[in-house]
Enzyme design. Structure first.
Site, PDB file in Angstrom:
ATOM      1  N   CYS A   2       0.834  -1.179   0.000  1.00  0.00           N
ATOM      2  CA  CYS A   2       0.000   0.000   0.000  1.00  0.00           C
ATOM      3  C   CYS A   2       0.879   1.243   0.000  1.00  0.00           C
ATOM      4  CB  CYS A   2      -0.916   0.015   1.230  1.00  0.00           C
ATOM      5  SG  CYS A   2      -1.946  -1.459   1.411  1.00  0.00           S
ATOM      6  N   GLY A 376      14.212 -12.338  -7.141  1.00  0.00           N
ATOM      7  CA  GLY A 376      15.427 -12.920  -6.583  1.00  0.00           C
ATOM      8  C   GLY A 376      16.367 -11.908  -5.971  1.00  0.00           C
TER       9      GLY A 376
END
Length: 661
Positions: A2, A376
């Site tokens: 958010c 990653g």
């Protein structure tokens, strides 16, 4: 995931005005939270909290923020995820807590009531930034996750305390008139980013990773943040609790840790996927995801037609082997360049890692089908993935045997020779010697490392009015006991390059399109375990990330991933001489630079001409200047527009149809 914003203003504004301002500030962050928005105020205390929601867990109204704790003592606005909220919820239910919904935010609030703020944070496994108002204590708490995945800005103007997920929210506060921080420009020239705690504005700061700040409305000054977690402490604990097993045992333990970390980050009430470049880090994450579900994982990669920059074939090969639902998108130069005009608004303050462009493009691609994407990030820093961990110690040894006083005298002699020789020394030789002078002046190995990774070696000669205060990276507080130089280099990257560049790049690019990213390798348990390992488990000769490779080989054949590291780059050097030349020339115009008053024109124009001629590749140095100039061009426009309406949609062409690999 958010965005939030808020302030504490003792000016006794009416309730409706407080709410309106907070809502307007939060609405500047609608891209971070396109699903919902709300605000909460305490008129008597002058505090207002605004929130924009990207619904990931508990899509019902019970997951809305700002949210109150069970007793009503705490009110929170929160950005991120606490991945172990289910186990914490069970523990809290056993203590008598009843929950209305099933969001992690509700669990966090109950945890604060049960254990206190700092003790609760210590239990959280996640990425987060939050603002928490304590009604009983009449204090505001700001906190940021351990590794710095989520952003949080704050500052004090007069007696008003501001905070937000991104700087653009501050423009919506009436009368906000920031002053550009020239020392931050110098840092940008050095590192292509502005490291915490600095921001582009004087008096506005980034909360450092792993830090907690308490602010009281009665205060007329900013308190210093406190660390609740430290990678330095984790590394130094290796002396008392080293890993006792061999590399095979370390691989087994790491495999188990990563499987659990990945599984926790696959929990969502919305579709999830993953970025896949075909490299060690992203392939490990995707392999661990696919190993723990019967459904094909959605994976995304982008390719380029330029030779030497295309990783898409490697990603496709991995996707076929793992049987993922793979989507790849080949980007033309025109499509990549179309992103450039919006970079200042996407990144909100000057940011000059040019891989920001492909990062945004792959995030936009993923967002066409999923709301959450695993990445990653962190593998290079934690497991020895950069070649500089091998090269830098060798270079340091070549000069470290000289006493520091002698190194400084030698540097001064070379500088004097260059000055006296004038144009007799050609530009290539002059630049090499200038780099040598820069390195000889290093005070210690920390200083040497940061001098090596600097782009503009002497920003004080190009940025007007700066103190060039880059000791943020070189003071004694970052020195770690009990580790060799290679481990120390990895530590420096993890506390600086990772949060200030890599994670900023990913967060802003993904949130610009309302995509949540999650990084299993940055689970703090994985980070702490990696800190305990001997560096020989990570780097052996020219082979990087040895231990992570051994884990990956349990899931995919070596031949799919054993290849030279490419990085996530674009041919910016060529584009500046070609399709970006007119854009760059306008921003680097001598008259314009002088009128703006931030840069000395001569060194910039010299590098620009040398780059155009092909005599040197100055793309990193020039990109830093260009990103500041482009940001400056839009700053006034952004400031004016933000006070009246949410920002306009990104001016980008729609995606062409993508094919499954």
């Amino acid at each position: 995931m958010c965005g939030f914003a808020g302030f504490i203003d003792p000016a006794l504004r009416p309730r409706d005005e407080l709410r309106s301002i907070a809502q307007c500030m939060a609405d500047q962050l609608a891209h971070r939270g396109p699903d919902d928005g709300d605000a909460w105020v305490d008129e008597a205390r002058g505090i207002a909290l605004g929130h924009r929601r990207l619904a990931i867990l508990d899509l019902s109204p019970e997951g809305r923020q700002p949210m109150h704790s069970p007793s009503g003592r705490f009110v929170i606005v929160f950005n991120g995820e606490v991945y172990n909220f289910k186990s914490l919820r069970l523990e809290l239910e056993a203590r008598g807590y009843a929950f209305r919904g099933h969001s992690d935010t509700e669990v966090m609030l109950a945890a604060f009531e049960q254990w206190g703020i700092e003790s609760a944070i210590a239990k959280f496994n996640g990425m987060f930034a939050f603002a928490l108002w304590d009604r009983a204590d009449r204090a505001l708490y700001l906190a940021r996750d351990r590794l710095g995945e989520k952003p949080l800005y704050y500052g004090l103007t007069g007696r008003t305390f501001f905070f937000a997920s991104e700087l653009k929210a501050f423009y919506a506060y009436p009368g906000f008139a920031p002053e550009i921080n020239r020392d931050a420009i110098a840092l940008l020239m050095r590192f292509c980013c502005i490291p915490a705690p600095h921001s582009i504005y004087t008096g506005i700061f980034k909360l450092p990773p792993g830090a907690l700040l308490r602010f009281s409305p009665a205060s007329d000054s900013l308190p210093a943040p406190r660390r609740y977690w430290s990678l330095k402490a984790a590394i130094e604990s290796k002396a008392t609790a080293p890993f006792r097993g061999n590399a095979a045992a370390a691989g087994t333990h790491l495999d188990a840790l990563l499987r659990e970390a990945t599984a926790m980050r696959m929990i969502a009430d919305v579709p999830i996927g993953a970025f896949l470049s075909g490299g060690i880090d992203s392939t490990t994450v995707v392999a661990l995801m696919q190993a723990q579900t019967s459904r094909p994982i959605n994976t995304y990669s982008i390719g380029f037609h330029e030779t030497g920059f295309d990783e898409a074939p490697y990603a496709s090969a991995v996707a076929r082997y793992l049987h993922t639902a793979h989507t790849e998108f080949y980007v033309t130069a025109r499509e990549a360049l179309a992103v450039v005009p919006d970079l200042p608004r996407i990144y909100d303050e000057p940011f000059a890692d040019s891989s920001q462009i492909p990062t945004f493009l792959v995030a936009r691609l993923a967002r066409s089908k999923v709301t959450v994407a695993l990445s990653g990030d962190g593998g290079d820093e934690l497991f020895g993935g950069y070649s500089r961990y091998r090269v830098t110690p060798k270079l340091w040894r070549r000069i470290a045997w000289l006493p520091s006083a002698l190194r400084r005298r030698l540097a001064a002699a070379i500088s004097a020779t260059l000055t006296n020789a004038g144009s007799a020394v050609g530009s290539p030789a002059r630049n090499r010697l200038a780099t040598l002078v820069h390195l000889l002046q290093a005070r210690d190995r920390n200083d040497f490392h940061f001098r090596l990774v600097c782009h503009w070696k002497d920003p004080g000669s190009v940025v007007i009015g700066t103190n060039d205060a880059w000791t943020v990276h070189t003071d004694s507080s970052i020195r770690v006991q009990g580790c060799d130089f290679r481990q120390h280099l990895a530590y420096l990257d993890t506390i600086s390059y990772l949060p200030d560049d890599i994670l900023v790049k990913v967060d802003r690019a993904a949130m610009a399109v309302g995509l949540e990213t999650r990084a299993p390798l940055l689970d703090h348990r994985v980070v702490e375990f990696a800190a305990r390992l001997p560096f020989r488990f990570k780097l052996q000769g020219r082979e990087t990330k040895c231990l992570l490779r051994e884990v990956l080989y349990r899931y995919v054949p070596r031949k799919l991933v054993d290849r030279p590291k490419m990085g996530f780059a674009l041919p910016i050097d060529r584009w500046l001489r070609g399709p970006l030349r007119d854009w760059a020339e306008a921003l680097l115009d001598e008259t314009r630079l002088r009128a703006d008053g931030f840069f000395e024109t001569a060194p910039i124009r010299q590098k620009w001409q040398e780059h155009l001629s092909g005599a040197h590749d100055w793309q990193n140095q020039l990109w830093a200047v260009l990103m500041f100039q482009a940001w400056l061009e839009q700053a006034a426009e952004r400031s004016a527009a933000a006070a009246h309406a949410p920002p306009p949609p990104l001016r980008l062409p729609p995606l062409r149809s993508t094919g499954a690999a």
